[in-house]
Design a protein around this motif. Structure first.
Motif, PDB file in Angstrom:
ATOM      1  N   PHE A  74       0.930  -1.084   0.074  1.00 44.94           N
ATOM      2  CA  PHE A  74       0.090   0.248  -0.112  1.00 44.94           C
ATOM      3  C   PHE A  74       0.897   1.292  -0.076  1.00 44.94           C
ATOM      4  O   PHE A  74       0.520   2.211  -0.667  1.00 44.94           O
ATOM      5  CB  PHE A  74      -0.891   0.087   1.203  1.00 44.94           C
ATOM      6  CG  PHE A  74      -0.294   0.153   2.584  1.00 44.94           C
ATOM      7  CD1 PHE A  74       0.042  -0.982   3.378  1.00 44.94           C
ATOM      8  CD2 PHE A  74      -0.244   1.466   3.122  1.00 44.94           C
ATOM      9  CE1 PHE A  74       0.701  -0.964   4.655  1.00 44.94           C
ATOM     10  CE2 PHE A  74       0.392   1.624   4.421  1.00 44.94           C
ATOM     11  CZ  PHE A  74       0.614   0.383   5.110  1.00 44.94           C
ATOM     12  N   ARG A  78       0.666   4.459  -2.784  1.00 48.57           N
ATOM     13  CA  ARG A  78       0.622   5.872  -2.010  1.00 48.57           C
ATOM     14  C   ARG A  78       1.970   6.488  -2.683  1.00 48.57           C
ATOM     15  O   ARG A  78       1.795   7.818  -2.893  1.00 48.57           O
ATOM     16  CB  ARG A  78       0.800   6.193  -0.823  1.00 48.57           C
ATOM     17  CG  ARG A  78      -0.734   5.261  -0.224  1.00 48.57           C
ATOM     18  CD  ARG A  78      -0.506   5.413   1.219  1.00 48.57           C
ATOM     19  NE  ARG A  78      -1.932   4.716   1.859  1.00 48.57           N
ATOM     20  CZ  ARG A  78      -2.227   4.403   3.001  1.00 48.57           C
ATOM     21  NH1 ARG A  78      -1.428   4.995   3.813  1.00 48.57           N
ATOM     22  NH2 ARG A  78      -3.227   3.947   3.488  1.00 48.57           N
ATOM     23  N   MET A  94     -19.388  -4.082  -4.489  1.00 46.47           N
ATOM     24  CA  MET A  94     -19.539  -2.500  -4.461  1.00 46.47           C
ATOM     25  C   MET A  94     -19.616  -2.149  -5.993  1.00 46.47           C
ATOM     26  O   MET A  94     -19.587  -2.809  -6.809  1.00 46.47           O
ATOM     27  CB  MET A  94     -18.082  -2.129  -4.031  1.00 46.47           C
ATOM     28  CG  MET A  94     -17.715  -2.281  -2.598  1.00 46.47           C
ATOM     29  SD  MET A  94     -15.915  -2.131  -2.033  1.00 46.47           S
ATOM     30  CE  MET A  94     -15.725  -0.732  -1.937  1.00 46.47           C
ATOM     31  N   VAL A 102     -12.037   3.819  -3.842  1.00 48.58           N
ATOM     32  CA  VAL A 102     -11.261   3.325  -2.846  1.00 48.58           C
ATOM     33  C   VAL A 102      -9.718   3.621  -3.434  1.00 48.58           C
ATOM     34  O   VAL A 102      -8.936   4.328  -2.397  1.00 48.58           O
ATOM     35  CB  VAL A 102     -11.272   1.745  -2.866  1.00 48.58           C
ATOM     36  CG1 VAL A 102     -10.144   0.979  -1.959  1.00 48.58           C
ATOM     37  CG2 VAL A 102     -12.519   1.318  -2.134  1.00 48.58           C
ATOM     38  N   VAL A 105      -9.377   7.674  -2.545  1.00 44.59           N
ATOM     39  CA  VAL A 105      -9.106   8.110  -1.047  1.00 44.59           C
ATOM     40  C   VAL A 105      -7.842   7.275  -0.733  1.00 44.59           C
ATOM     41  O   VAL A 105      -7.092   8.221  -0.011  1.00 44.59           O
ATOM     42  CB  VAL A 105     -10.450   7.599  -0.409  1.00 44.59           C
ATOM     43  CG1 VAL A 105     -10.335   7.952   0.908  1.00 44.59           C
ATOM     44  CG2 VAL A 105     -11.557   8.380  -0.921  1.00 44.59           C
ATOM     45  N   TYR A 106      -7.706   5.877  -0.842  1.00 46.23           N
ATOM     46  CA  TYR A 106      -6.532   5.777  -0.203  1.00 46.23           C
ATOM     47  C   TYR A 106      -5.248   5.596  -1.003  1.00 46.23           C
ATOM     48  O   TYR A 106      -4.153   6.137  -0.426  1.00 46.23           O
ATOM     49  CB  TYR A 106      -6.704   4.088   0.359  1.00 46.23           C
ATOM     50  CG  TYR A 106      -7.603   4.025   1.189  1.00 46.23           C
ATOM     51  CD1 TYR A 106      -7.239   4.025   2.647  1.00 46.23           C
ATOM     52  CD2 TYR A 106      -9.154   4.150   1.225  1.00 46.23           C
ATOM     53  CE1 TYR A 106      -7.936   4.259   3.617  1.00 46.23           C
ATOM     54  CE2 TYR A 106      -9.911   4.135   2.215  1.00 46.23           C
ATOM     55  CZ  TYR A 106      -9.309   4.095   3.618  1.00 46.23           C
ATOM     56  OH  TYR A 106      -9.950   3.848   4.784  1.00 46.23           O
ATOM     57  N   GLY A 107      -5.233   5.225  -2.020  1.00 47.29           N
ATOM     58  CA  GLY A 107      -3.953   5.225  -2.874  1.00 47.29           C
ATOM     59  C   GLY A 107      -3.448   6.687  -3.176  1.00 47.29           C
ATOM     60  O   GLY A 107      -2.519   7.169  -3.306  1.00 47.29           O
TER      61      GLY A 107
ATOM     62  N   ASN B 174     -14.803   6.906   4.994  1.00 50.76           N
ATOM     63  CA  ASN B 174     -13.705   6.340   4.240  1.00 50.76           C
ATOM     64  C   ASN B 174     -13.175   4.895   4.827  1.00 50.76           C
ATOM     65  O   ASN B 174     -12.782   3.922   4.036  1.00 50.76           O
ATOM     66  CB  ASN B 174     -12.392   7.222   4.076  1.00 50.76           C
ATOM     67  CG  ASN B 174     -12.738   8.487   3.214  1.00 50.76           C
ATOM     68  OD1 ASN B 174     -13.557   8.465   2.372  1.00 50.76           O
ATOM     69  ND2 ASN B 174     -11.942   9.640   3.214  1.00 50.76           N
ATOM     70  N   LEU B 175     -13.341   4.902   6.203  1.00 46.96           N
ATOM     71  CA  LEU B 175     -12.907   3.512   6.766  1.00 46.96           C
ATOM     72  C   LEU B 175     -13.713   2.567   6.301  1.00 46.96           C
ATOM     73  O   LEU B 175     -13.239   1.519   5.932  1.00 46.96           O
ATOM     74  CB  LEU B 175     -13.063   3.702   8.225  1.00 46.96           C
ATOM     75  CG  LEU B 175     -12.458   2.518   8.940  1.00 46.96           C
ATOM     76  CD1 LEU B 175     -11.041   1.813   8.827  1.00 46.96           C
ATOM     77  CD2 LEU B 175     -12.572   2.653  10.554  1.00 46.96           C
ATOM     78  N   ALA B 178     -13.265   1.392   2.714  1.00 44.06           N
ATOM     79  CA  ALA B 178     -12.072   0.630   2.897  1.00 44.06           C
ATOM     80  C   ALA B 178     -12.311  -1.179   3.420  1.00 44.06           C
ATOM     81  O   ALA B 178     -11.886  -2.015   2.723  1.00 44.06           O
ATOM     82  CB  ALA B 178     -10.715   0.902   3.719  1.00 44.06           C
ATOM     83  N   VAL B 194      -4.792   0.542   0.312  1.00 43.77           N
ATOM     84  CA  VAL B 194      -5.469   0.374   1.620  1.00 43.77           C
ATOM     85  C   VAL B 194      -4.490  -0.160   2.645  1.00 43.77           C
ATOM     86  O   VAL B 194      -3.995  -1.260   2.262  1.00 43.77           O
ATOM     87  CB  VAL B 194      -6.802  -0.314   1.687  1.00 43.77           C
ATOM     88  CG1 VAL B 194      -7.121  -0.587   2.896  1.00 43.77           C
ATOM     89  CG2 VAL B 194      -7.675   0.313   0.713  1.00 43.77           C
ATOM     90  N   ASN B 195      -4.246   0.183   3.799  1.00 44.52           N
ATOM     91  CA  ASN B 195      -3.502  -0.488   4.877  1.00 44.52           C
ATOM     92  C   ASN B 195      -4.426  -1.127   5.636  1.00 44.52           C
ATOM     93  O   ASN B 195      -5.193  -0.675   6.534  1.00 44.52           O
ATOM     94  CB  ASN B 195      -2.872   1.139   5.749  1.00 44.52           C
ATOM     95  CG  ASN B 195      -2.035   0.343   6.713  1.00 44.52           C
ATOM     96  OD1 ASN B 195      -2.068  -0.841   7.083  1.00 44.52           O
ATOM     97  ND2 ASN B 195      -1.452   1.307   7.378  1.00 44.52           N
ATOM     98  N   CYS B 199      -6.765  -0.405   9.323  1.00 41.20           N
ATOM     99  CA  CYS B 199      -8.211  -0.513   9.154  1.00 41.20           C
ATOM    100  C   CYS B 199      -9.024  -1.681  10.244  1.00 41.20           C
ATOM    101  O   CYS B 199      -9.762  -1.161  10.957  1.00 41.20           O
ATOM    102  CB  CYS B 199      -8.757  -0.896   8.093  1.00 41.20           C
ATOM    103  SG  CYS B 199      -8.561   0.336   6.749  1.00 41.20           S
TER     104      CYS B 199
END
Lengths: 241, 312
Positions: A74, A78, A94, A102, A105-107, B174-175, B178, B194-195, B199
């Motif tokens: 991850f 990033r 989803m 996803v 927001v995360y990457g 957001n959690l 994920a 995603v970590n 989470c």
């Protein structure tokens, strides 16, 4: 041109099989590097190593001048390394938009407004915008492949690993993929592209890397590489599969 | 739009009814709803782990025991205010969760389940050999005598509504995004940034905190705490029953499940011994015929979610 990715003497074996063996090469900023080779040549393993999903036994992976050999998946994402999977791995329960969110927001580490905007932008680019509220489970193969690409793009990568996105597509669909990939390069994304379709590999990449038994067999200009004798012998002379 | 309005109206009516309950309902009814609230909260927290984070914990009773004993020790031995003790029970549960997370998060799937269970059992043995908490004889939480039933009821109601709101907001955050991604494909979720550990760890701590506090309120009602009951696997078995019949991985599942469970428990308490057989039969039937539980099946058939968490 500066160097975005450096692979140094990278090795990974599964049991006694050397999937990637003592492999070294460099990828320059903004180039499209095509990777070909017979099945089992170690192409997907190489991607898994670069993305961090498996760790090498020896060797080094440098990304933008940082050693990422032991960085977690991850974190690499990033930092700007995104990938697609040969067999698409959508989040089936989803919606398409949620899938892409996803990544943004995360990457991409974006806030809620910025990530929305980014998602809409990449969904437009890959032609999935009209299906954004459909569940990923309901998508046909072509759309699943688009979704793979969209998710990866949403993370805002500088290096994109594409694993057989054109496999199983019709000729006009391959044309469309080529168009998308060239437009990505214009956006400043460096691309590593594994593909079996020769037409795409002749016209897409700036340079080609040919792998066989985990090693570098040939490297250079696509036309020259594809015309070379050894490549013909191991790859093009081979029967299908 | 109008369905949304109906939803809000119904929720408001329900809230008013619950908030004024001690003024018009019988003592018995208040005690039943008190139990439903508590079980709902505990089950929601188990659901957050098992249904959303992929962490099958068989050790929620460790936080129940810690929460209960924290209340007893702090309020009785140290004279702290009761509800401060309840809150500190949650805090101590979080500390325990942090402490055990290092070994426990190295275990996956069934190993995680067994690992959590063993820790709870070990704590039960420790407490039963600890003179400070009067060994296995247990403690009467005397300060709790002063509280009226409706005070405890309100505490349970606050926890219950608070935890449902919290889970709902969490899933829409957001959690939650994920967590859904991890549940579908953990490897792919990690590949897009995603970590996963973070989470799951967040949910684990949150679950420990609320479970610990809820246990405090639970023991205000029970008054007596004893190690093998407090740290017993029976708690998680009940929560499992509630979440499975209600619907694993749905927000409303534990609500429906807890109501069914508490009511059944009341009616079946006359038939000691039989009640376990009946609970077991119900669970197995649900798993066989409607594996998504009451709420899950209802949502699938009608395409209607009580707590919609989709992003449009």
């Amino acid at each position: 041109m500066s160097c975005i990715l450096t692979i140094e003497k990278l090795s990974k074996s599964f049991g006694r099989v050397a999937a990637v063996h003592d492999l070294s090469f460099e990828v320059s900023q903004d180039e499209i590097l095509g990777i070909i080779g017979p099945n089992g040549a170690g192409k997907t393993t190489l991607f898994n190593l670069i993305a961090g999903e498996i760790k090498p036994e020896s060797g080094k992976i440098m990304f933008n001048g940082t050693d990422v050999t032991s960085a977690q998946t991850f974190r690499r994402c990033r930092m700007g390394i995104a990938r697609t999977y040969q067999i698409p791995r959508p989040f089936v329960n989803m919606t398409v938009l949620e899938n892409v969110l996803v990544g943004a927001v995360y990457g991409g580490g974006m806030g809620s407004k910025a990530s929305r905007k980014k998602c809409e932008e990449v969904l437009e680019k890959t032609g999935l915008f009209s299906k954004r509220n459909a569940f990923a489970e309901s998508l046909p193969l072509l759309d699943r492949k688009r979704l793979e690409l969209t998710k990866a793009l949403a993370t805002g990568p500088t290096l994109l690993l594409i694993d057989e996105v054109a496999g199983g597509l019709t000729e006009s669909e391959v044309e469309e993929v080529l168009k998308i990939i060239h437009s990505l390069r214009r956006d400043g994304i460096t691309i590593l592209w594994v593909e079996h379709i020769m037409m795409a590999m002749k016209r897409g990449p700036d340079r080609l890397l040919v792998m066989d038994f985990g090693e570098k067999l040939a490297y250079g200009n696509p036309d020259e590489v594809l015309d070379s004798e050894e490549v013909h012998k191991v790859y093009l002379g081979d029967d299908e599969d | 739009m109008s369905s949304n309005r109906i939803r809000i109206l119904l929720a408001a009516l329900l809230l008013i009814a619950l908030a004024t309950l001690p003024f018009w309902a019988t003592r018995y009814m208040v005690s039943i709803l008190l139990l439903i609230c508590l079980y709902m909260t505990l089950a929601s927290m188990w659901n957050l782990l098992a249904g959303y984070s992929g962490l099958i914990s068989l050790g929620q009773q460790m936080f129940i025991g810690i929460g209960g004993y924290s209340l007893a020790v702090l309020s009785m031995y140290h004279g702290l205010p009761i509800f401060l003790s309840v809150f500190l029970g949650g805090v101590i549960s979080v500390l325990l969760a942090v402490l055990i997370s290092l070994p426990i998060f190295r275990m996956k799937g069934v190993y995680f389940a067994i690992g959590t269970w063993i820790i709870a059992e070990a704590l039960g043995i420790c407490f039963s050999n600890w003179g400070y908490v009067r060994y296995g004889m247990g403690l009467f939480i005397q300060p709790a005598y002063r509280l009226s039933m409706s005070t405890i009821y309100y505490a349970a109601l606050v926890l219950c509504i608070g935890s449902i709101a919290l889970i709902y907001l969490l899933l829409r955050s957001n959690l939650g995004l994920a967590l859904m991604a991890i549940r579908d494909d953990d490897r792919a979720s990690e590949a897009i940034g995603v970590n996963i550990f973070r989470c799951k760890f967040t949910c684990f701590l949150l679950s420990a905190f609320i479970t610990g506090m809820t246990a405090g309120v639970l023991y205000l009602n029970t008054i007596f705490i004893q190690p093998f009951e407090a740290f017993g696997i029976g708690w998680t078995v009940k929560l499992l029953f509630i979440v499975i019949i209600g619907g694993l991985g749905t927000v409303a599942g534990p609500i429906v499940g807890a109501a069914v469970f508490v009511v059944l428990q009341q009616y079946l308490s006359e038939y000691v011994g039989f009640n376990l057989i009946i609970f077991g039969t119900i669970t197995i039937s649900v798993i066989f015929f409607t594996p998504k539980g009451i709420v899950g099946t209802f949502q699938e058939k009608l395409g209607f979610e009580i707590f919609p968490i989709r992003r449009r």
